[in-house]
Motif scaffolding. Structure first.
Motif, PDB file in Angstrom:
ATOM      1  N   UNK A  33     -43.502  34.049 -84.877  1.00  0.00           N
ATOM      2  CA  UNK A  33     -43.005  35.388 -85.206  1.00  0.00           C
ATOM      3  C   UNK A  33     -41.804  35.695 -84.321  1.00  0.00           C
ATOM      4  N   UNK A  35     -39.868  39.139 -83.010  1.00  0.00           N
ATOM      5  CA  UNK A  35     -39.896  40.599 -82.931  1.00  0.00           C
ATOM      6  C   UNK A  35     -38.680  41.075 -82.146  1.00  0.00           C
ATOM      7  N   UNK A  37     -37.440  44.481 -79.744  1.00  0.00           N
ATOM      8  CA  UNK A  37     -37.910  45.689 -79.074  1.00  0.00           C
ATOM      9  C   UNK A  37     -36.714  46.511 -78.606  1.00  0.00           C
ATOM     10  N   UNK A  43     -41.280  48.077 -81.147  1.00  0.00           N
ATOM     11  CA  UNK A  43     -41.408  46.669 -81.518  1.00  0.00           C
ATOM     12  C   UNK A  43     -41.399  46.532 -83.032  1.00  0.00           C
ATOM     13  N   UNK A  45     -41.169  43.710 -86.312  1.00  0.00           N
ATOM     14  CA  UNK A  45     -41.201  42.329 -86.762  1.00  0.00           C
ATOM     15  C   UNK A  45     -39.928  42.029 -87.534  1.00  0.00           C
ATOM     16  N   UNK A  48     -41.450  36.018 -89.909  1.00  0.00           N
ATOM     17  CA  UNK A  48     -42.412  35.067 -89.403  1.00  0.00           C
ATOM     18  C   UNK A  48     -42.506  33.843 -90.292  1.00  0.00           C
TER      19      UNK A  48
END
Lengths: 114, 111
Positions: A33, A35, A37, A43, A45, A48
């Motif tokens: 994955x 991510x 931030x 956070x 996504x 993935x």
């Protein structure tokens, strides 16, 4: 186990430049994955992979972002061209498909685009 | 879509118990998680609970799940200064691999 490895840990670049972030998942994990931030959005996504195949890239902000997973032990997230609003911490995480409840994060790459 | 909410900040004194709360909207969530993030570091998986459980204890950590109210809490007993960090609640639904995170609760432990 070394855990999820990310490089670089910090990246400072100028607007318009290409940025490549790298991730090595935990050995044997087959889900990976990416991510992002930020203070404003928390956070999120981005994308993935399962068994090296992108499954959901709906979180990728725009065409400037691309991700690849050429093999089970390596993934890249590329931003081209980069913009100041891309400044964030980018995390990679991995998990085992059949035990996907446990997702392990890398230390992150802090990207600053000036 | 899925949404996870947390309060932003909690301050406690060393030795006291801390309770960090989280609410979520997806009634089909199968797993709920607590992650800890220290300054400049990645997210550390602390614990998680399956949705058919209502409590899980792991040393100083106790997770309570009220599925009816979609409310999750993390209790840290005998809070130490080393527990100062941001705590993220996250959930995962059936068939989904990715987690949905809350905005994080900053825990400050006063000596």
């Amino acid at each position: 186990d070394a855990g999820v490895i990310q490089s670089p840990r910090h990246e400072v670049t100028e607007m318009g430049q290409e940025v490549t972030l790298r991730c090595k998942p935990i050995s044997g994990h087959n889900s990976l994955f990416w991510y992002r931030q930020t203070m404003m959005r928390g956070l999120e996504l981005l994308i993935y992979f399962n068994n090296n195949v992108p499954i959901d890239d709906s979180g990728m902000p725009e065409d400037r972002f691309s991700a690849k997973m050429p093999n089970a032990s390596f993934s890249t997230l590329k931003i081209q061209p980069s913009e100041p609003r891309d400044s964030a911490v980018y995390f990679c995480a991995s998990s085992l498909q059949d035990k996907g409840r446990e997702q392990y994060f890398g230390p992150g790459t802090r990207l600053t685009v000036t | 879509g899925e949404d996870v909410e947390q309060s932003l900040f909690l301050s406690v004194r060393e030795g006291d118990s801390s309770v960090i709360n989280c609410t979520y909207t997806d009634s089909s969530s199968t797993y709920l998680y607590w992650y800890k993030q220290e300054p400049g570091a990645g997210l550390q998986l602390l614990t998680y609970i399956f949705s058919n459980m209502d409590m899980k204890q792991d040393q100083r950590l106790t997770v309570l799940l009220n599925k009816k109210d979609k409310h999750l809490s993390l209790r840290i007993a005998d809070t130490q200064t080393g527990d100062s960090a941001i705590y993220f609640c996250a959930e995962k639904g059936p068939g989904r691999r990715a987690l949905t995170f809350g905005s994080g609760t900053r825990l400050q432990v006063q000596p």
